[in-house]
Design a protein around this motif. Sequence first.
Motif, PDB file in Angstrom:
ATOM      1  N   GLU A 183       0.808  -1.144  -0.397  1.00 48.78           N
ATOM      2  CA  GLU A 183       0.184  -0.068   0.489  1.00 48.78           C
ATOM      3  C   GLU A 183       1.231   1.101   0.080  1.00 48.78           C
ATOM      4  OE1 GLU A 183      -3.720   1.986   2.569  1.00 48.78           O
ATOM      5  OE2 GLU A 183      -2.425   0.093   3.293  1.00 48.78           O
ATOM      6  N   VAL A 184       0.408   2.145  -0.681  1.00 50.15           N
ATOM      7  CA  VAL A 184       0.585   3.762  -1.224  1.00 50.15           C
ATOM      8  C   VAL A 184       0.387   4.734  -0.723  1.00 50.15           C
ATOM      9  CG1 VAL A 184       2.351   5.486  -2.091  1.00 50.15           C
ATOM     10  CG2 VAL A 184       2.665   2.884  -2.694  1.00 50.15           C
ATOM     11  N   GLN A 185      -0.033   5.793   0.498  1.00 48.83           N
ATOM     12  CA  GLN A 185      -0.861   5.930   0.976  1.00 48.83           C
ATOM     13  C   GLN A 185      -0.521   7.396  -0.118  1.00 48.83           C
ATOM     14  OE1 GLN A 185      -1.100   6.157   4.878  1.00 48.83           O
ATOM     15  NE2 GLN A 185      -2.769   4.834   4.642  1.00 48.83           N
ATOM     16  N   ILE A 186      -1.875   8.001  -0.246  1.00 49.61           N
ATOM     17  CA  ILE A 186      -1.745   9.426  -1.395  1.00 49.61           C
ATOM     18  C   ILE A 186      -2.406  10.452  -1.360  1.00 49.61           C
ATOM     19  CG2 ILE A 186      -1.587  10.408  -3.347  1.00 49.61           C
ATOM     20  CD1 ILE A 186      -0.537   7.792  -4.943  1.00 49.61           C
ATOM     21  N   TYR A 187      -1.996  11.982  -0.049  1.00 48.50           N
ATOM     22  CA  TYR A 187      -2.779  12.579  -0.492  1.00 48.50           C
ATOM     23  C   TYR A 187      -2.680  13.290  -1.983  1.00 48.50           C
ATOM     24  CZ  TYR A 187      -2.378  11.912   4.517  1.00 48.50           C
ATOM     25  OH  TYR A 187      -2.624  11.575   5.696  1.00 48.50           O
ATOM     26  N   THR A 188      -4.315  13.653  -2.194  1.00 50.00           N
ATOM     27  CA  THR A 188      -5.006  14.346  -3.436  1.00 50.00           C
ATOM     28  C   THR A 188      -6.163  14.554  -3.372  1.00 50.00           C
ATOM     29  OG1 THR A 188      -5.037  13.512  -5.587  1.00 50.00           O
ATOM     30  CG2 THR A 188      -5.756  11.814  -4.410  1.00 50.00           C
ATOM     31  N   TRP A 189      -6.893  15.113  -4.655  1.00 46.67           N
ATOM     32  CA  TRP A 189      -7.885  15.765  -4.701  1.00 46.67           C
ATOM     33  C   TRP A 189      -8.828  15.276  -5.707  1.00 46.67           C
ATOM     34  CZ3 TRP A 189      -3.370  18.334  -3.850  1.00 46.67           C
ATOM     35  CH2 TRP A 189      -2.943  18.989  -2.646  1.00 46.67           C
ATOM     36  N   MET A 190      -9.935  15.356  -5.854  1.00 45.76           N
ATOM     37  CA  MET A 190     -10.917  14.356  -6.234  1.00 45.76           C
ATOM     38  C   MET A 190     -10.602  15.338  -8.045  1.00 45.76           C
ATOM     39  SD  MET A 190     -13.130  12.149  -4.773  1.00 45.76           S
ATOM     40  CE  MET A 190     -14.368  11.866  -6.698  1.00 45.76           C
ATOM     41  N   ASP A 191     -10.103  16.064  -8.680  1.00 48.49           N
ATOM     42  CA  ASP A 191      -9.569  16.785 -10.491  1.00 48.49           C
ATOM     43  C   ASP A 191      -8.023  15.735 -10.610  1.00 48.49           C
ATOM     44  OD1 ASP A 191      -7.792  18.010  -8.405  1.00 48.49           O
ATOM     45  OD2 ASP A 191      -8.813  19.668  -9.900  1.00 48.49           O
ATOM     46  N   ALA A 192      -7.214  15.048  -9.760  1.00 49.61           N
ATOM     47  CA  ALA A 192      -6.242  14.633 -10.041  1.00 49.61           C
ATOM     48  C   ALA A 192      -6.507  13.228 -11.242  1.00 49.61           C
ATOM     49  CB  ALA A 192      -5.456  14.019  -8.808  1.00 49.61           C
ATOM     50  N   THR A 193      -5.408  13.590 -12.411  1.00 45.93           N
ATOM     51  CA  THR A 193      -5.619  12.687 -13.304  1.00 45.93           C
ATOM     52  C   THR A 193      -5.636  11.523 -13.196  1.00 45.93           C
ATOM     53  OG1 THR A 193      -4.103  13.830 -14.343  1.00 45.93           O
ATOM     54  CG2 THR A 193      -5.812  14.846 -14.610  1.00 45.93           C
ATOM     55  N   LEU A 194      -5.452  10.644 -13.748  1.00 43.96           N
ATOM     56  CA  LEU A 194      -4.708   9.497 -13.814  1.00 43.96           C
ATOM     57  C   LEU A 194      -3.088   9.253 -14.003  1.00 43.96           C
ATOM     58  CD1 LEU A 194      -7.267   6.234 -15.256  1.00 43.96           C
ATOM     59  CD2 LEU A 194      -7.106   7.010 -12.745  1.00 43.96           C
ATOM     60  N   ARG A 195      -2.875  10.140 -15.337  1.00 41.89           N
ATOM     61  CA  ARG A 195      -1.703  10.422 -15.618  1.00 41.89           C
ATOM     62  C   ARG A 195      -0.509  11.042 -14.320  1.00 41.89           C
ATOM     63  NH1 ARG A 195       1.639   8.677 -17.176  1.00 41.89           N
ATOM     64  NH2 ARG A 195      -0.079   8.218 -19.121  1.00 41.89           N
ATOM     65  N   GLU A 196      -1.583  12.257 -13.015  1.00 42.21           N
ATOM     66  CA  GLU A 196      -0.655  12.387 -11.936  1.00 42.21           C
ATOM     67  C   GLU A 196      -0.626  11.214 -11.455  1.00 42.21           C
ATOM     68  OE1 GLU A 196      -2.099  15.864  -9.872  1.00 42.21           O
ATOM     69  OE2 GLU A 196      -3.603  15.965 -11.962  1.00 42.21           O
TER      70      GLU A 196
END
Length: 157
Positions: free
Chosen positions: A70-83
């Motif tokens: 597992e990797v935990q990432i803080y991100t947003w709903m507009d994050a793309t699959l490329r990001e």
Amino acid sequence: MAEGQRRPGRPGPPPGRGPPPPPFPKTSVPRSEPVDREKTCPLLLRVFTKVGGHHADGDFAVRGKEPKDEVQIYTWMDATLRELTDLVKEVAPEARRRDAILSFAFVYPDKRGRFVVREVGRTFSYPNGRRPDSGSKALGELSFQIGDYLDVAILTQ
């Protein structure tokens, strides 16, 4: 060239057909609204990676006994699959291979409480214009729900 004469090559449109029809309306899913990342709190995305294929539904059956990769990432709903691809490449050496394809799947409980792994898109580790992928799709566009997990299969040819 005199008017009415044509150079050899491609024929022109047939005479008397009128203007071209209007373009078809776009029927794709509307893009999600961009998030002001300075003012909006990020969500915690639990990402599970696996080389060769996605985890099985049963791997998520018992809370607290999810797969160890597992990797935990803080991100947003507009994050793309490329990001997300670029972030996975930072922690998974296999994802950095030139021929790597990353398959993204959402993991969520169905109506009976059993976990489902549903593929939502694929990206190439190193994209190019001749091989289109799903990299421009955002989590929100793909119907991601807060609390879902993300399963990333790293495939090589």
